[in-house]
Design an enzyme around this catalytic site. Structure first.
Site, short mmCIF file in Angstrom:
data_model
loop_
_atom_site.label_atom_id
_atom_site.label_comp_id
_atom_site.label_asym_id
_atom_site.label_seq_id
_atom_site.Cartn_x
_atom_site.Cartn_y
_atom_site.Cartn_z
N ASP A 42 0.82 -1.21 0.00
CA ASP A 42 0.00 0.00 0.00
C ASP A 42 0.86 1.26 0.00
O ASP A 42 0.49 2.27 -0.60
CB ASP A 42 -0.92 0.01 1.22
CG ASP A 42 -1.99 -1.05 1.11
OD1 ASP A 42 -2.50 -1.27 0.00
OD2 ASP A 42 -2.30 -1.68 2.14
N GLY A 43 1.99 1.19 0.69
CA GLY A 43 2.89 2.34 0.71
C GLY A 43 3.33 2.73 -0.70
O GLY A 43 3.40 3.91 -1.04
N GLU A 89 -5.20 9.87 4.73
CA GLU A 89 -5.53 10.75 5.85
C GLU A 89 -4.55 11.91 5.99
O GLU A 89 -3.43 11.87 5.45
CB GLU A 89 -5.56 9.98 7.19
CG GLU A 89 -4.23 9.59 7.81
CD GLU A 89 -3.51 8.44 7.17
OE1 GLU A 89 -2.46 8.70 6.56
OE2 GLU A 89 -3.97 7.29 7.26
N ASP A 99 -3.38 13.91 21.84
CA ASP A 99 -2.22 13.74 20.96
C ASP A 99 -2.44 14.41 19.60
O ASP A 99 -1.49 14.87 18.97
CB ASP A 99 -1.94 12.26 20.71
CG ASP A 99 -1.18 11.62 21.86
OD1 ASP A 99 -0.91 12.31 22.85
OD2 ASP A 99 -0.87 10.41 21.75
N THR A 102 -9.48 2.24 6.75
CA THR A 102 -8.92 0.95 7.19
C THR A 102 -7.44 1.06 7.57
O THR A 102 -6.84 0.06 7.95
CB THR A 102 -9.07 -0.10 6.07
OG1 THR A 102 -8.68 0.50 4.83
CG2 THR A 102 -10.50 -0.59 5.95
N TYR A 162 -4.55 4.04 9.34
CA TYR A 162 -4.26 4.61 10.67
C TYR A 162 -5.57 4.84 11.45
O TYR A 162 -5.66 4.58 12.65
CB TYR A 162 -3.51 5.93 10.46
CG TYR A 162 -2.78 6.50 11.65
CD1 TYR A 162 -2.76 5.87 12.90
CD2 TYR A 162 -2.08 7.71 11.51
CE1 TYR A 162 -2.07 6.42 13.96
CE2 TYR A 162 -1.39 8.26 12.58
CZ TYR A 162 -1.39 7.62 13.80
OH TYR A 162 -0.71 8.18 14.85
N ASN A 163 -6.59 5.32 10.75
CA ASN A 163 -7.88 5.58 11.37
C ASN A 163 -8.40 4.38 12.15
O ASN A 163 -8.89 4.50 13.28
CB ASN A 163 -8.88 5.98 10.27
CG ASN A 163 -10.31 6.08 10.77
OD1 ASN A 163 -10.64 7.00 11.49
ND2 ASN A 163 -11.13 5.12 10.40
N SER A 195 -6.63 1.79 13.27
CA SER A 195 -5.75 1.51 14.42
C SER A 195 -6.07 2.40 15.60
O SER A 195 -5.87 2.01 16.76
CB SER A 195 -4.28 1.74 14.05
OG SER A 195 -3.92 1.04 12.91
P1 NAP Z 1 3.39 1.43 6.71
O1 NAP Z 1 4.00 1.68 8.04
O2 NAP Z 1 3.86 0.28 5.91
O3 NAP Z 1 1.79 1.35 6.86
C1 NAP Z 1 1.23 0.71 7.94
C2 NAP Z 1 0.27 -0.35 7.43
O4 NAP Z 1 -0.89 0.29 6.88
C3 NAP Z 1 0.85 -1.23 6.32
O5 NAP Z 1 0.52 -2.60 6.60
C4 NAP Z 1 0.13 -0.74 5.06
O6 NAP Z 1 0.01 -1.75 4.07
C5 NAP Z 1 -1.22 -0.38 5.66
N1 NAP Z 1 -2.09 0.52 4.88
C6 NAP Z 1 -1.78 1.65 4.21
N2 NAP Z 1 -2.88 2.19 3.66
C7 NAP Z 1 -3.91 1.38 4.00
C8 NAP Z 1 -5.32 1.39 3.74
N3 NAP Z 1 -5.89 2.39 3.04
N4 NAP Z 1 -6.08 0.41 4.27
C9 NAP Z 1 -5.55 -0.57 5.00
N5 NAP Z 1 -4.23 -0.65 5.28
C10 NAP Z 1 -3.43 0.32 4.79
O7 NAP Z 1 3.52 2.80 5.87
P2 NAP Z 1 3.10 3.03 4.38
O8 NAP Z 1 2.99 1.71 3.67
O9 NAP Z 1 3.94 4.13 3.86
O10 NAP Z 1 1.59 3.60 4.54
C11 NAP Z 1 1.33 4.89 5.02
C12 NAP Z 1 0.14 4.77 5.90
O11 NAP Z 1 0.50 4.13 7.12
C13 NAP Z 1 -0.46 6.07 6.37
O12 NAP Z 1 -1.29 6.64 5.39
C14 NAP Z 1 -1.22 5.61 7.60
O13 NAP Z 1 -2.56 5.30 7.30
C15 NAP Z 1 -0.53 4.35 8.04
N6 NAP Z 1 -0.06 4.50 9.42
C16 NAP Z 1 -0.60 3.67 10.35
C17 NAP Z 1 -0.26 3.81 11.69
C18 NAP Z 1 -0.91 2.91 12.68
O14 NAP Z 1 -1.70 2.07 12.26
N7 NAP Z 1 -0.65 3.07 13.96
C19 NAP Z 1 0.66 4.78 12.08
C20 NAP Z 1 1.21 5.59 11.11
C21 NAP Z 1 0.84 5.44 9.76
P3 NAP Z 1 1.34 -2.35 3.31
O15 NAP Z 1 1.91 -3.32 4.30
O16 NAP Z 1 0.78 -3.04 2.10
O17 NAP Z 1 2.23 -1.17 3.00
MN MN Z 2 3.99 -0.22 3.82
#
Ligand code: NAP
Ligand code: MN
Length: 267
Positions: A51-52, A125, A153, A164, A166-167, A169
């Site tokens: 997804d990234g 987001e 925060d 699905t 960060y939202n 989580s």
């Molecule tokens: P990452 O650290 O690899 O992303 C965290 C996880 O979110 C990965 O497993 C990624 O899938 C998954 N993901 C991304 N977009 C998604 C979506 N629309 N629906 C479901 N899962 C999704 O970082 P990244 O790959 O660069 O992705 C950036 C995104 O990470 C941000 O937009 C944010 O939503 C998310 N994030 C999550 C947290 C948290 O959950 N605590 C914290 C910071 C950021 P892949 O493994 O396929 O990459």
């Molecule tokens: Mn990723």
């Protein structure tokens, strides 16, 4: 009549480069012109990774209107539609036009910094939080109606497609992407006799203006995180988030079902 020109992007996993090479050979055999950068007449973008990578490609191509298809070599691959072993099947289905286009509306925001303003776009987001680990106090209004001064925060403002990520989580709700919403999810909201902050997500219509402005003493201490990429500005006055009018278009195979993907991927 299908235009037969495509662009392939891939992330830095070793497997992604291998799949990109295999895909290129197969596409050339099927008489496609293959590019690694936009030439201008492409009918389709491939993004290989997780997804990234999908998100990065969308930003790199500035939220393109031509269809995009993701090949999952990453971890989760929620946006991604096909697996590396399905390249032949995909090319065949693409040529027969056996697919649907899922339209996804990104977020668009106007950011006011000092006496300047600029526009940003985001797929998942926009997060507003302290960049120094301090509590933040953010005035939240929707369509000009003051909701509250939120303490905690920070706030996640998520698109339906981002629901699905960060939202989720942070305790936010999963939204069917065929419904366009803006979801505001609190991060560790303060709830004491001194501060009252909402504790569950607020979901508002896609055409709403979500207006967030830090209290004056916090203007130099807020980060704006756009799809996981963090920026910090001094004298950050306000952000107005809404839904962008132009969708991106994701190729889905005929058996695509959002709720099936949700259960397969994480429930
Ligand atoms: P990452 O650290 O690899 O992303 C965290 C996880 O979110 C990965 O497993 C990624 O899938 C998954 N993901 C991304 N977009 C998604 C979506 N629309 N629906 C479901 N899962 C999704 O970082 P990244 O790959 O660069 O992705 C950036 C995104 O990470 C941000 O937009 C944010 O939503 C998310 N994030 C999550 C947290 C948290 O959950 N605590 C914290 C910071 C950021 P892949 O493994 O396929 O990459
Ligand atoms: Mn990723």
């Amino acid at each position: 009549m299908l235009k037969k020109s495509v662009v392939i992007t891939y992330n830095d996993y070793a497997l992604s480069a291998v799949i990109a090479e295999q895909l290129k050979e197969k596409l050339i055999r099927a008489e496609f012109a293959v590019h690694h950068h936009f030439v201008g007449d492409e009918a389709l973008i491939f993004t290989i990774g997780g997804d990234g990578s999908f998100i990065k490609t969308i930003h790199d191509f500035n939220f393109p209107s031509i269809p995009i298809v993701g090949i999952n070599t990453g971890h989760l691959g929620f946006f991604q539609e096909i697996l590396p072993e399905q390249l032949d099947l995909f090319i065949e289905n693409y040529q027969k036009q056996n697919y649907t286009l899922q339209e996804i509306l990104p977020l668009q925001a106007t950011v006011y910094i000092a006496d300047k303003r600029f526009i940003i776009k985001s797929l998942n987001e926009i997060v507003l939080r302290s960049y120094l680990g301090k509590t933040v106090h953010l005035n939240l209004s929707i369509n000009g109606n003051f909701i509250q001064c939120f303490g905690g925060d920070g706030l996640i403002i998520s698109s339906s497609a981002g629901s699905t990520a960060y939202n989720y989580s942070a305790g936010g709700s999963i939204v069917d992407p065929s419904i366009n919403t803006l979801q505001i999810t609190p991060l560790a909201p303060l709830n004491t006799n001194a501060y009252r902050s909402f504790t569950s997500s607020i979901i508002s219509s896609s055409t709403s203006d979500i207006i967030v402005s830090p209290e004056e003493q916090y203007r130099n201490y807020i980060s704006i995180i756009v799809d996981g990429v963090q920026k910090h500005y001094n004298d950050f006055k306000e952000i107005v988030v809404t839904t962008h009018t132009d969708p991106i278009r994701v190729i889905r195979m005929d058996n695509y079902e959002f709720w099936n993907k949700v259960t397969n991927k994480f429930l």
